[in-house]
Design an enzyme around this catalytic site. Structure first.
Site, PDB file in Angstrom:
ATOM      1  N   PRO A 166      -7.255 -12.928 -33.690  1.00  0.00           N
ATOM      2  CA  PRO A 166      -7.567 -14.057 -32.651  1.00  0.00           C
ATOM      3  C   PRO A 166      -7.688 -13.319 -31.220  1.00  0.00           C
ATOM      4  O   PRO A 166      -8.526 -13.858 -30.484  1.00  0.00           O
ATOM      5  CB  PRO A 166      -6.379 -15.276 -32.720  1.00  0.00           C
ATOM      6  N   ASP A 167      -7.152 -12.230 -30.947  1.00  0.00           N
ATOM      7  CA  ASP A 167      -7.388 -11.524 -29.566  1.00  0.00           C
ATOM      8  C   ASP A 167      -8.672 -10.989 -29.450  1.00  0.00           C
ATOM      9  O   ASP A 167      -9.177 -11.195 -28.263  1.00  0.00           O
ATOM     10  CB  ASP A 167      -6.337 -10.371 -29.518  1.00  0.00           C
TER      11      ASP A 167
END
Lengths: 405, 422
Positions: free
Chosen positions: A175-176
């Protein structure tokens, strides 16, 4: 290659950002010509400055190439935000810029007096984004965790790995990397709205929610049909053979994905296994799926004596999807990525010449220009005197009071 | 802070813009992101419909061109028209639409639009302000240009695949096509950067997105390890990547009814997280004197011994196995321990954080006689709503209204349909 106009050449951005998601959002702006100021301090440096790899393996504040790759072309100020005067300088930066990007844990900016309601007082048309694991509101918004924790929460761990084993954890915090293009899109859309109306605004992005948006098809399958998607190793409902196979060398692999019967026949011809074309075990996709273990054994026998490169070239020539499983080392010399100039050589004062990633979208008229990342506090004087028009005396006083450390 | 609700008097951020969406397969999501931001996104399909309409899973498990959940998810909020781009009249109509558009997004094989006479040069002559965004596996040029692609193949060449999975088995992918989704997000970002430039200079341009390159970002610091020290980082399964520590440090753990995500750290972070966990274990009689005596703040993960670490792991693993993931997560929230559940998709649907933030939105499907809960907005904005729109368009659903923009009557559209053009 020096280009002409840059997309964001007149835009000013300030980042209260750490690790990956916030700085990578800022990198779109800096690589495309904006003036981007990364705020940190030697007492609270960006955590990636303290994460390897370092030049010669020696941990030093300016020697991490993990940090440099997400902070190309930025200006850096070392500003102690625990100090009241530091926070005042931060508010002046917010008054100077167009966009603020922050991804501290929810509540931190409020505590520093730097939340959107504080900053909008000094800059009524400010566009600001907060990126966090779980969003700014909700029952466990403030529960802390590193990006890796989101793999469990968002279903990505559940979907990674082998059906006969427990979930696996992806190497990097997916998700980063997923979130920055969404943050950029939301910011640019808000900037366009500001251009039309003069009004700025605040954007709250939850990395958990963005990951759930990605998984919408399988979440809908759960909601509408009651089916729980499962991890399938490398298999796929619509193809067989569809897996990763061993090749020559230690821990070397190739990927092969056959979907149609035509592709299967091409595979058989190209690998000298024409006798398999008429084998009823493999004649149709349902048949191949039913005998997939046998199929994988046959394919492995063919791949294991070849290099991944040879497998890829041979099968691609026959119109079959096949690839080398690139290692991190392969990636740096991958001919396609080289063609696209994905990795860009930058010369950094402490690390020296090293390659960092560029931008995955190539804009024909306004290509990204990737420049080296700054040293901690490298631009204190430029930022305070040139950007904020601070007088010499005030600047010296800030140094003496220990705010710029 | 009070964030914008879906009130009709608020203008969506991309309201003035029109997008023609020629994408198919796993590349539909770029247009969806632009539609969420308020652009008018017109899905253009051939008269037989996109290939994506055949991709499972399907609503009600029955293969049906109007019930692919991939299309439900990523064509949401778009309008839909049909148009045969292979037909001369179809090309003329498309060119007329291009004059009214700001962005065209496409995912054909490189060179296909050129072969139709609808490449960037042709389209930009008609509309110099146009942005043409292309999403492909490898980009519009280069040695892999003609390669056959799939999610697995792109993931392999991106370098991400090598880094996922267990050491005793081959690298393994996420069982969801993330490569093209990431490319779609980058394409939306790239399109909007180009739009920003266009609005300053009146100059359109081409945006060329490669899924391989987009997913290469997921390799994180692994290429840098090779670049700086010729160290080859590899996969570590359920453990944390073995970068700063020589011991096998689990990221994922078993508990009574599934899994949790939790990592053991040393130093200040370790002290902050482990101290409350061990106090919690102690309150249930599961922390012995040895465990309670560890000085976490002084523990250096880089130099501790495997034996020591195994003793710690053993005690924590036993504690976790005694509890459900819900108990562990609730207890972790109360005690500020960085621990999270390993959710199934069913768990996500029930998650109370998402519910409290009103993440899920109801989408009506009149043809199915159903209202289905969908994942909602990817962001919340204080002034301009970011709201996913109505259900995905049926094949050709908006032909009349869109073609009326070109001055065509219903009769003319019906005639074109008979000729196989729309």
């Amino acid at each position: 290659m020096k280009m002409g106009a840059q997309v964001f050449q007149d835009l000013k951005v300030v980042e209260f950002a750490i690790a990956i998601a916030g700085p990578t959002t800022g990198k779109y702006f800096s690589d495309h010509g904006a003036t981007v100021v990364h705020v940190e301090s030697s007492t609270h440096p960006d955590i990636l400055r303290l994460s390897p790899p370092y030049r010669k393996g020696v941990p030093r504040i300016n020697a991490s190439a993990y940090w440099t790759q997400y902070n190309t072309g930025k200006y850096d100020i070392s500003l102690d935000l625990t100090h009241a005067e530091g926070r005042e300088v931060a508010r002046r930066l917010a008054g100077w810029c167009d966009v603020v990007i922050e991804n501290f844990a929810p509540g931190v900016m409020e505590r520093l007096g730097l939340a959107y309601p504080d900053l909008v007082k000094v800059n009524p048309s400010l566009v600001m984004v907060s990126i966090s694991n779980l969003g700014q509101t909700g029952p466990y918004a403030k529960h802390r965790g590193l990006g890796q924790a989101l793999h469990g929460l968002s279903g990505l761990a559940h979907l990674l790995g082998w059906p006969d084993r427990e979930p696996d954890n992806p190497f990097a915090a997916v998700p980063d990397y997923l979130v920055p293009p969404f943050a950029l899109a939301a910011l640019v859309a808000a900037l366009d709205f500001r251009r039309r109306t003069g009004k700025g605004q605040y954007i709250d992005i939850s990395q958990f929610e963005v990951a759930c948006s990605m998984l919408a098809p399988v979440l809908l399958d759960r909601i509408a049909n009651g089916h729980e998607a499962v991890r399938m190793g490398n298999r796929d409902l619509s193809g067989a053979p569809h897996a990763v196979y061993p090749t020559l060398g230690n821990d070397r692999w190739c990927a092969i994905a056959v979907f149609t019967n035509e592709e299967w026949k091409s595979f058989c011809r190209e690998t000298g296994k024409t006798h398999l074309i008429s084998d009823p075990r493999f004649a149709t996709l349902p048949a191949r799926k039913a005998h997939e273990d046998d199929l994988d054994a046959i394919v492995s026998q063919w791949t294991i004596d070849r290099t991944g490169e040879e497998v890829m070239r041979t099968l691609q020539r026959a119109g079959v999807a096949a690839a080398v499983v690139n290692t991190p080392a392969d990636l740096l010399s991958d001919p396609q990525l080289q063609h696209r100039q994905h990795f860009v050589m930058v010369d950094h004062p402490e690390i020296g010449p090293h390659r960092v990633g560029g931008q995955p979208s190539k804009l024909s008229a306004t290509p990204a220009e990737v420049k080296r990342a700054p040293l901690l506090g490298e631009h204190n004087e430029v930022i305070l005197k040139d950007f904020l028009h601070m007088e010499e005396e005030e600047y010296i006083n800030l140094i003496l009071s220990g705010v710029l450390k | 802070m009070e964030l914008a609700k879906d009130t009709p008097d608020r203008e969506a951020p991309l309201k003035p813009y029109r997008v023609l969406d020629l994408t198919d397969g796993y590349c539909l999501a770029c247009g969806k992101i632009l539609a969420d931001l308020g652009a008018e996104v017109i899905k253009v399909e051939g008269p037989a419909g996109d290939r994506a309409r055949q991709i499972p899973p399907f609503y009600g498990d029955k293969p049906h061109p109007e019930q692919s959940l991939l299309c439900f998810a990523f064509n949401q909020g778009k309008k839909g028209i049909t148009l045969n781009l292979g037909h001369a009249r179809g090309k003329t109509i498309f060119k007329s639409l291009v004059k009214l558009a700001d962005i065209v997004v496409e995912s054909y094989d490189p060179g296909y639009l050129d072969s139709l006479g609808l490449g960037y040069d042709a389209l930009s002559t008609l509309n110099p302000r146009l942005i043409l965004t292309s999403i492909t596996a490898f980009g519009q040029s280069g040695p892999y240009r003609g390669f056959k692609q799939s999610d697995l193949v792109v993931t392999a060449l991106s370098g991400f695949l090598f880094l996922c999975g267990d050491r005793d088995r081959p690298p393994v992918r996420i069982s969801f096509p993330i490569a093209f989704y990431q490319a779609c997000a980058e394409a939306a970002a790239g399109s909007l950067m180009a739009l920003y430039h266009r609005n300053q200079t009146a100059q359109g341009q081409r945006v060329d997105v490669s899924a391989q390159e987009a997913l290469a970002l997921y390799t994180s610091n692994a290429p840098a390890f090779w670049e700086l020290g010729k160290r080859l980082v590899t996969r570590s399964g359920r453990n944390r990547a073995e970068i700063t520590s020589t011991v096998k440090s689990p990221q994922l753990w078993q508990c009574k009814d599934g899994g949790i995500s939790f990592a053991i750290y040393g130093g200040q972070l370790g002290a902050r997280v482990n101290t409350p966990l061990i106090a919690w274990m102690d309150s249930e009689g599961m922390a012995d004197d040895w465990l309670k005596s560890v000085n976490w703040a002084e523990l250096d993960m880089a130099s501790l011994s495997e034996d020591f670490f195994n003793e710690v792991k053993k005690r924590m693993a036993t504690f976790f196995l005694k509890h459900t993931k819900a108990e562990l997560f609730q207890g972790a929230i109360e005690r500020e321990i960085m621990l999270f559940p390993v959710n199934t998709l069913g768990d996500i649907v029930e998650d109370r954080q998402l519910r409290a933030r009103e993440f899920w939105i109801e989408v009506e499907h009149p043809e199915l006689g159903k209202t289905i809960n969908y994942p909602g907005a990817f962001a919340k904005a204080s002034l301009t709503p970011i709201i996913p729109g109505r259900r995905a368009p049926l094949l050709g659903e908006h032909n009349y209204s869109i073609y009326s923009l070109l001055g065509m009557s219903r009769q003319q559209v019906d005639d074109l349909r008979k000729e196989g053009i729309v």
